[in-house]
Write an enzyme that holds these catalytic residues in place. Structure first.
Site, PDB file in Angstrom:
ATOM      1  N   GLY A  66     -45.058  10.996  17.966  1.00  4.02           N
ATOM      2  CA  GLY A  66     -45.343  11.063  16.367  1.00  4.02           C
ATOM      3  C   GLY A  66     -47.159  10.046  16.600  1.00  4.02           C
ATOM      4  O   GLY A  66     -47.584   9.383  17.151  1.00  4.02           O
ATOM      5  N   ASP A  95     -38.131  11.549  22.208  1.00  3.23           N
ATOM      6  CA  ASP A  95     -38.807  12.703  20.838  1.00  3.23           C
ATOM      7  C   ASP A  95     -37.707  14.497  21.684  1.00  3.23           C
ATOM      8  O   ASP A  95     -37.742  14.359  22.917  1.00  3.23           O
ATOM      9  CB  ASP A  95     -39.846  12.413  21.015  1.00  3.23           C
ATOM     10  CG  ASP A  95     -40.879  12.940  19.522  1.00  3.23           C
ATOM     11  OD1 ASP A  95     -40.754  14.145  19.279  1.00  3.23           O
ATOM     12  OD2 ASP A  95     -41.117  12.135  19.545  1.00  3.23           O
ATOM     13  N   ILE A  96     -38.464  14.784  20.498  1.00  2.97           N
ATOM     14  CA  ILE A  96     -38.047  16.372  20.744  1.00  2.97           C
ATOM     15  C   ILE A  96     -38.984  17.097  21.457  1.00  2.97           C
ATOM     16  O   ILE A  96     -38.636  17.852  22.145  1.00  2.97           O
ATOM     17  CB  ILE A  96     -37.630  16.938  20.162  1.00  2.97           C
ATOM     18  CG1 ILE A  96     -37.080  18.206  20.143  1.00  2.97           C
ATOM     19  CG2 ILE A  96     -38.530  17.216  19.007  1.00  2.97           C
ATOM     20  CD1 ILE A  96     -36.196  19.379  18.864  1.00  2.97           C
ATOM     21  N   ASP A 126     -33.695  15.770  20.978  1.00  3.69           N
ATOM     22  CA  ASP A 126     -32.859  15.962  19.473  1.00  3.69           C
ATOM     23  C   ASP A 126     -32.295  15.300  18.342  1.00  3.69           C
ATOM     24  O   ASP A 126     -30.584  15.141  18.737  1.00  3.69           O
ATOM     25  CB  ASP A 126     -32.630  17.015  19.526  1.00  3.69           C
ATOM     26  CG  ASP A 126     -32.372  17.895  18.035  1.00  3.69           C
ATOM     27  OD1 ASP A 126     -32.805  17.669  17.037  1.00  3.69           O
ATOM     28  OD2 ASP A 126     -31.644  19.228  18.110  1.00  3.69           O
ATOM     29  N   TYR A 150     -38.912  16.760   1.214  1.00  4.65           N
ATOM     30  CA  TYR A 150     -39.582  15.164   1.911  1.00  4.65           C
ATOM     31  C   TYR A 150     -39.238  14.660   1.222  1.00  4.65           C
ATOM     32  O   TYR A 150     -38.144  12.892   1.359  1.00  4.65           O
ATOM     33  CB  TYR A 150     -40.771  15.623   2.702  1.00  4.65           C
ATOM     34  CG  TYR A 150     -41.262  14.368   2.909  1.00  4.65           C
ATOM     35  CD1 TYR A 150     -40.885  14.037   4.404  1.00  4.65           C
ATOM     36  CD2 TYR A 150     -42.635  13.883   2.054  1.00  4.65           C
ATOM     37  CE1 TYR A 150     -41.347  12.754   4.560  1.00  4.65           C
ATOM     38  CE2 TYR A 150     -42.838  12.438   2.886  1.00  4.65           C
ATOM     39  CZ  TYR A 150     -42.351  11.687   4.102  1.00  4.65           C
ATOM     40  OH  TYR A 150     -42.751  10.691   5.029  1.00  4.65           O
ATOM     41  N   LYS A 207     -36.125  11.428   1.460  1.00  5.15           N
ATOM     42  CA  LYS A 207     -36.412   9.765   1.503  1.00  5.15           C
ATOM     43  C   LYS A 207     -35.511   9.280   0.389  1.00  5.15           C
ATOM     44  O   LYS A 207     -35.100   8.354   1.137  1.00  5.15           O
ATOM     45  CB  LYS A 207     -37.880  10.098   1.916  1.00  5.15           C
ATOM     46  CG  LYS A 207     -38.648  10.370   2.554  1.00  5.15           C
ATOM     47  CD  LYS A 207     -38.453  10.011   4.031  1.00  5.15           C
ATOM     48  CE  LYS A 207     -38.764   9.895   5.155  1.00  5.15           C
ATOM     49  NZ  LYS A 207     -38.080   9.172   6.163  1.00  5.15           N
ATOM     50  N   ILE A 259     -50.891   7.111   6.115  1.00  3.83           N
ATOM     51  CA  ILE A 259     -51.852   6.754   7.427  1.00  3.83           C
ATOM     52  C   ILE A 259     -52.545   7.069   8.071  1.00  3.83           C
ATOM     53  O   ILE A 259     -52.509   8.131   7.936  1.00  3.83           O
ATOM     54  CB  ILE A 259     -50.722   6.333   8.419  1.00  3.83           C
ATOM     55  CG1 ILE A 259     -48.643   5.667   7.252  1.00  3.83           C
ATOM     56  CG2 ILE A 259     -50.616   5.547   9.355  1.00  3.83           C
ATOM     57  CD1 ILE A 259     -48.997   4.437   6.764  1.00  3.83           C
TER      58      ILE A 259
HETATM   59  C1  AKB Z   1     -47.046  13.147   3.639  1.00  2.00           C
HETATM   60  O1  AKB Z   1     -48.527  13.144   3.676  1.00  2.00           O
HETATM   61  O2  AKB Z   1     -46.285  14.039   3.712  1.00  2.00           O
HETATM   62  C2  AKB Z   1     -47.008  11.078   4.376  1.00  2.00           C
HETATM   63  C3  AKB Z   1     -46.204  10.553   4.064  1.00  2.00           C
HETATM   64  C4  AKB Z   1     -46.585   9.675   2.333  1.00  2.00           C
HETATM   65  O3  AKB Z   1     -45.163   9.865   4.047  1.00  2.00           O
HETATM   66  N1  AKB Z   1     -47.725  11.070   5.058  1.00  2.00           N
END
Ligand code: AKB
Length: 326
Positions: free
Chosen positions: A15, A38-39, A56, A146, A150, A176
């Site tokens: 990644g 990595d997968i 995986d 997401y 987190k 990033i």
């Molecule tokens: C995303 O945009 O999903 C990531 C993040 C900010 O964790 N780059």
């Protein structure tokens, strides 16, 4: 410092962060001591520079076998589904992000792994969080799956610190930006795509509104933050899995203006899509004083320096016919 005998495992090595963290770790610790997994198949350069295993992370058995085979002591757990892809497949995002982390933590506990790094994200914040200079310790009410994974991941890691004395650490990364590997499926991905499109076509259609401002970081600073946090004295840390880190904040229009200073004929149009709502729920800027005070976080790149270097590196690749962009 990592003792010379410790072997390191990186998940999600193909990644965006993994593709650059693996070479950085191999440079420090030696090629054979960093096991990339990595997968998917990584680039030939990454696979050729040291050990690679297909993994995986949702399979506890596969993970356990690799940890035992290589006597792993440190794990950088980077395998994850990002925000935009997560909204298209929330069930998959939960499975990979939560079960993957749970497997890493449980396998670490059972098999004697000493230290785990797992990135968190600005996605832990939500519309109820203060958006400007977002504090370290504040409301976490994300609206994306997401972000939900987190937040849960930060708490799960912290639980393993307290309950099992496992040394788990992590940063809340902003967007990033990297000249080496494209990000996959995030909301901040525009800030990388814009450079490729500027160099190749001198035009870019942005999926966020021009005024959308988000915190960002250039890859060398991202790597620096990971390596510095992992080397920090555990006893100095008051937080472990959830450090706010940032280097710059800019809007899409401000980034375009900075690029135009180098490429005056560059043009951008704005056609916001579903990612706009995600970006609108995230901070504009974040307060990273805890990282600065607890482990000496200090970024090197601002918008001007990052932009100049991105254009120089990608421009050179383009001139040599080596700029790979889908
Ligand atoms: C995303 O945009 O999903 C990531 C993040 C900010 O964790 N780059």
């Amino acid at each position: 410092m990592t003792p010379d005998s410790d072997t390191i495992l990186v998940t999600g090595a193909a990644g965006q962060i993994g593709s650059e963290l693996v070479p950085a770790l191999r440079k420090i610790h030696g090629d054979s001591r960093v096991i990339a997994t990595d997968i998917i198949q990584p680039s030939p350069a990454l696979a050729g520079s040291g050990p690679f295993e297909k993994l995986d992370v949702t399979s506890r058995q596969e993970l356990g076998e690799i940890i035992k085979k290589h006597r792993i002591k440190i794990i950088y757990h980077l395998a994850a589904i990002l925000s935009a892809t997560g909204e298209k497949s929330p069930q998959k995002a939960w499975e990979v992000n939560m079960n993957g982390l749970y497997n890493v933590l449980e396998a670490s506990r059972e098999l004697g792994v000493k230290q785990v790094f797992c990135p968190s994200s600005i996605a832990v914040f939500g519309p109820a969080t203060p958006r400007v200079n977002t504090p370290q310790d504040t409301i976490l009410s994300p609206t994306t799956i997401y972000g939900v994974t987190k937040v849960a991941g930060e708490h799960l890691g912290e639980y393993y610190v307290r309950k099992y004395n496992l040394d788990v650490r992590g940063c809340r990364f902003p967007g990033i930006i990297s000249s080496e590997t494209l990000p996959g499926g995030g909301t901040t991905d525009y800030a990388v795509a814009i450079f490729y499109e500027a160099i190749i076509h001198r035009r870019y259609t942005c999926f966020l509104k021009p005024e959308t401002r988000l915190p960002m970081m250039y890859m060398p600073d991202c790597l620096k933050s990971i390596l510095t946090l992992m080397a920090a004295d555990f006893n100095r840390l008051k937080h472990h899995t959830n450090f706010n880190v940032t280097a710059m904040s800019f809007s899409a229009a401000e980034l375009a203006t900075e690029i135009k200073k180098h490429l005056p004929d560059f043009e951008v149009e704005y056609r916001p899509d579903f990612r706009q709502a995600i970006a609108d729920s995230w901070p504009e800027s974040i307060d990273d004083r805890a990282a600065r005070e607890e482990w000496g976080w200090q970024p090197d790149y601002d918008l001007a320096r990052m932009t100049a270097e991105m254009l120089q590196i990608l421009g050179e690749k383009h001139r040599q016919g080596k700029l790979a962009y889908p």
